[in-house]
Design a protein around this motif. Sequence first.
Motif, PDB file in Angstrom:
ATOM      1  N   ALA A   8       0.828  -1.221   0.000  1.00 17.22           N
ATOM      2  CA  ALA A   8       0.000   0.000   0.000  1.00 17.22           C
ATOM      3  C   ALA A   8       0.856   1.262   0.000  1.00 17.22           C
ATOM      4  CB  ALA A   8      -0.912  -0.017   1.220  1.00 17.22           C
ATOM      5  N   TRP A   9       1.936   1.243   0.765  1.00 16.76           N
ATOM      6  CA  TRP A   9       2.755   2.451   0.889  1.00 16.76           C
ATOM      7  C   TRP A   9       3.709   2.634  -0.286  1.00 16.76           C
ATOM      8  CZ3 TRP A   9       2.818  -1.855   3.919  1.00 16.76           C
ATOM      9  CH2 TRP A   9       3.954  -2.660   3.870  1.00 16.76           C
ATOM     10  N   GLU A  10       3.741   1.662  -1.197  1.00 14.04           N
ATOM     11  CA  GLU A  10       4.616   1.776  -2.367  1.00 14.04           C
ATOM     12  C   GLU A  10       3.859   2.213  -3.609  1.00 14.04           C
ATOM     13  OE1 GLU A  10       7.707  -1.839  -1.210  1.00 14.04           O
ATOM     14  OE2 GLU A  10       5.923  -2.256  -2.394  1.00 14.04           O
ATOM     15  N   ARG A  11       2.547   2.446  -3.461  1.00 16.45           N
ATOM     16  CA  ARG A  11       1.732   2.716  -4.656  1.00 16.45           C
ATOM     17  C   ARG A  11       1.997   4.084  -5.254  1.00 16.45           C
ATOM     18  NH1 ARG A  11      -3.426  -0.323  -2.081  1.00 16.45           N
ATOM     19  NH2 ARG A  11      -2.488  -2.369  -2.185  1.00 16.45           N
ATOM     20  N   GLY A  12       2.753   4.920  -4.544  1.00 14.77           N
ATOM     21  CA  GLY A  12       3.157   6.201  -5.107  1.00 14.77           C
ATOM     22  C   GLY A  12       3.952   6.017  -6.384  1.00 14.77           C
ATOM     23  N   TYR A  13       4.685   4.903  -6.468  1.00 19.70           N
ATOM     24  CA  TYR A  13       5.459   4.648  -7.692  1.00 19.70           C
ATOM     25  C   TYR A  13       4.524   4.491  -8.887  1.00 19.70           C
ATOM     26  CZ  TYR A  13       9.226   3.654  -4.395  1.00 19.70           C
ATOM     27  OH  TYR A  13      10.157   3.762  -3.390  1.00 19.70           O
ATOM     28  N   CYS A  45      -4.330   4.291  -4.523  1.00 25.65           N
ATOM     29  CA  CYS A  45      -3.918   4.112  -3.135  1.00 25.65           C
ATOM     30  C   CYS A  45      -4.689   2.988  -2.457  1.00 25.65           C
ATOM     31  CB  CYS A  45      -4.050   5.417  -2.362  1.00 25.65           C
ATOM     32  SG  CYS A  45      -5.672   6.143  -2.426  1.00 25.65           S
ATOM     33  N   GLY A  46      -5.628   2.396  -3.167  1.00 24.69           N
ATOM     34  CA  GLY A  46      -6.340   1.260  -2.602  1.00 24.69           C
ATOM     35  C   GLY A  46      -7.300   1.632  -1.493  1.00 24.69           C
ATOM     36  N   CYS A  47      -7.749   2.900  -1.516  1.00 27.71           N
ATOM     37  CA  CYS A  47      -8.549   3.370  -0.389  1.00 27.71           C
ATOM     38  C   CYS A  47     -10.000   3.604  -0.754  1.00 27.71           C
ATOM     39  CB  CYS A  47      -7.932   4.650   0.155  1.00 27.71           C
ATOM     40  SG  CYS A  47      -7.340   5.750  -1.124  1.00 27.71           S
ATOM     41  N   ASN A  48     -10.324   3.790  -2.012  1.00 29.80           N
ATOM     42  CA  ASN A  48     -11.710   4.073  -2.380  1.00 29.80           C
ATOM     43  C   ASN A  48     -12.256   3.030  -3.363  1.00 29.80           C
ATOM     44  OD1 ASN A  48     -12.103   6.373  -0.838  1.00 29.80           O
ATOM     45  ND2 ASN A  48     -11.121   7.663  -2.350  1.00 29.80           N
ATOM     46  N   MET A  69      -9.645   2.344   7.679  1.00 33.25           N
ATOM     47  CA  MET A  69      -8.981   2.446   6.370  1.00 33.25           C
ATOM     48  C   MET A  69      -9.807   3.315   5.427  1.00 33.25           C
ATOM     49  SD  MET A  69      -7.313  -0.523   4.046  1.00 33.25           S
ATOM     50  CE  MET A  69      -8.794  -1.266   3.424  1.00 33.25           C
ATOM     51  N   GLY A  70      -9.112   4.146   4.646  1.00 34.53           N
ATOM     52  CA  GLY A  70      -9.777   5.048   3.714  1.00 34.53           C
ATOM     53  C   GLY A  70     -10.253   6.295   4.431  1.00 34.53           C
ATOM     54  N   LEU A 122       5.555  -2.879   9.700  1.00 32.25           N
ATOM     55  CA  LEU A 122       5.243  -3.357  11.056  1.00 32.25           C
ATOM     56  C   LEU A 122       3.734  -3.459  11.276  1.00 32.25           C
ATOM     57  CD1 LEU A 122       7.590  -1.468  13.569  1.00 32.25           C
ATOM     58  CD2 LEU A 122       7.413  -3.925  13.234  1.00 32.25           C
ATOM     59  N   PHE A 123       3.017  -2.429  10.792  1.00 32.78           N
ATOM     60  CA  PHE A 123       1.559  -2.392  10.965  1.00 32.78           C
ATOM     61  C   PHE A 123       0.850  -3.225   9.897  1.00 32.78           C
ATOM     62  CE2 PHE A 123       0.346   0.856  14.146  1.00 32.78           C
ATOM     63  CZ  PHE A 123       1.591   1.363  14.473  1.00 32.78           C
ATOM     64  N   GLU A 124       1.595  -3.653   8.848  1.00 30.95           N
ATOM     65  CA  GLU A 124       1.004  -4.346   7.694  1.00 30.95           C
ATOM     66  C   GLU A 124      -0.141  -3.522   7.112  1.00 30.95           C
ATOM     67  OE1 GLU A 124       1.617  -7.039   5.864  1.00 30.95           O
ATOM     68  OE2 GLU A 124       3.452  -7.569   6.929  1.00 30.95           O
ATOM     69  N   VAL A 125       0.158  -2.268   6.811  1.00 31.89           N
ATOM     70  CA  VAL A 125      -0.864  -1.372   6.262  1.00 31.89           C
ATOM     71  C   VAL A 125      -1.369  -1.941   4.930  1.00 31.89           C
ATOM     72  CG1 VAL A 125      -1.261   0.938   5.346  1.00 31.89           C
ATOM     73  CG2 VAL A 125       0.127   0.635   7.394  1.00 31.89           C
ATOM     74  N   TYR A 126      -2.694  -2.042   4.794  1.00 33.24           N
ATOM     75  CA  TYR A 126      -3.273  -2.684   3.615  1.00 33.24           C
ATOM     76  C   TYR A 126      -3.779  -1.673   2.592  1.00 33.24           C
ATOM     77  CZ  TYR A 126      -5.900  -6.081   0.913  1.00 33.24           C
ATOM     78  OH  TYR A 126      -6.369  -6.869  -0.108  1.00 33.24           O
ATOM     79  N   GLY A 127      -4.129  -0.460   3.054  1.00 34.60           N
ATOM     80  CA  GLY A 127      -4.615   0.580   2.138  1.00 34.60           C
ATOM     81  C   GLY A 127      -4.242   1.930   2.693  1.00 34.60           C
ATOM     82  N   MET A 128      -4.259   2.934   1.835  1.00 33.59           N
ATOM     83  CA  MET A 128      -3.887   4.283   2.270  1.00 33.59           C
ATOM     84  C   MET A 128      -5.093   5.205   2.109  1.00 33.59           C
ATOM     85  SD  MET A 128      -0.581   4.453   3.085  1.00 33.59           S
ATOM     86  CE  MET A 128      -0.085   6.120   2.715  1.00 33.59           C
ATOM     87  N   PRO A 129      -5.422   6.041   3.094  1.00 31.85           N
ATOM     88  CA  PRO A 129      -4.785   6.102   4.409  1.00 31.85           C
ATOM     89  C   PRO A 129      -5.363   5.037   5.334  1.00 31.85           C
ATOM     90  CG  PRO A 129      -6.543   7.718   4.295  1.00 31.85           C
ATOM     91  CD  PRO A 129      -6.516   7.030   2.961  1.00 31.85           C
TER      92      PRO A 129
END
Lengths: 72, 169
Positions: free
Chosen positions: A25-30, A69-72, B148-149, B125-132
């Motif tokens: 998720a945190w790499e999707r900026g690429y 970003c996989g959020c919506n 999430m979201g 560490l948190f295994e974040v699955y989506g942003m934010p």
Amino acid sequence: MQTVRIFGLLVTILSLLSSCTEVRAWERGYLAKDEMAWESDSLESALNDHIFFSKEASSGGNSAAGGGCGCN
Amino acid sequence: MTIKQQLQAFFSLILVTFSANSLAVEEGDSVPDFDLPSIHQDHPAIAMAALEGKTVLVDFWASWCAPCLSSLPLYNDLYHKYKDQGLEIVAINVDNPIEDGLDFLLDTPLDFLIPADPDGDAAELFEVYGMPTSYLIDPNGTVKLVHMGFRNGDIEIIEEAIVSTLAGN
């Protein structure tokens, strides 16, 4: 002989899987960078869209919604 | 071992490999400890352990994530509203390069703690699955809410959880 075949199949599958990776998720900026777009030249992209619309009388469907970003 | 059993073992192994998300931090878990530098060079490092005893909202954000950018000014309002009651907000920036995050902060100054995590160490560490994704941590270090979201109305859900946690519930 059958065991050898199964072993060969597993090795083939594993070697294919070795090229798979997950974009976290945190790499999707690429993926949001301009150079990651299918068509990096926006002018050329607009021209192609125009040609497609003129020929097919339809437009759209060539991009995905959201910022990746996989959020919506 | 029969061929069928071998195949079952092989595909079980693949399923286990691709089920890493089950390790994600969930409500009721203890918060993972992290120690990250601030995004601002002249600010001290930020460690979760140093925030023990406070109600903490940990949020993961990036400049390329539109919902993140709409949530941060609202979090700033919440911070000012509840900081005297013991609320701390830690908004972990995962931009790489961090200058992308700093550019956003030039236009939108935020008053809470903003660590930089360009390599995604804390996010891992948190295994974040989506942003934010935001995590509300109670003073004992237990995760009370994972959100999430960020959509219309979400700030009310988060504020309600903050108020409840500050009240000791």
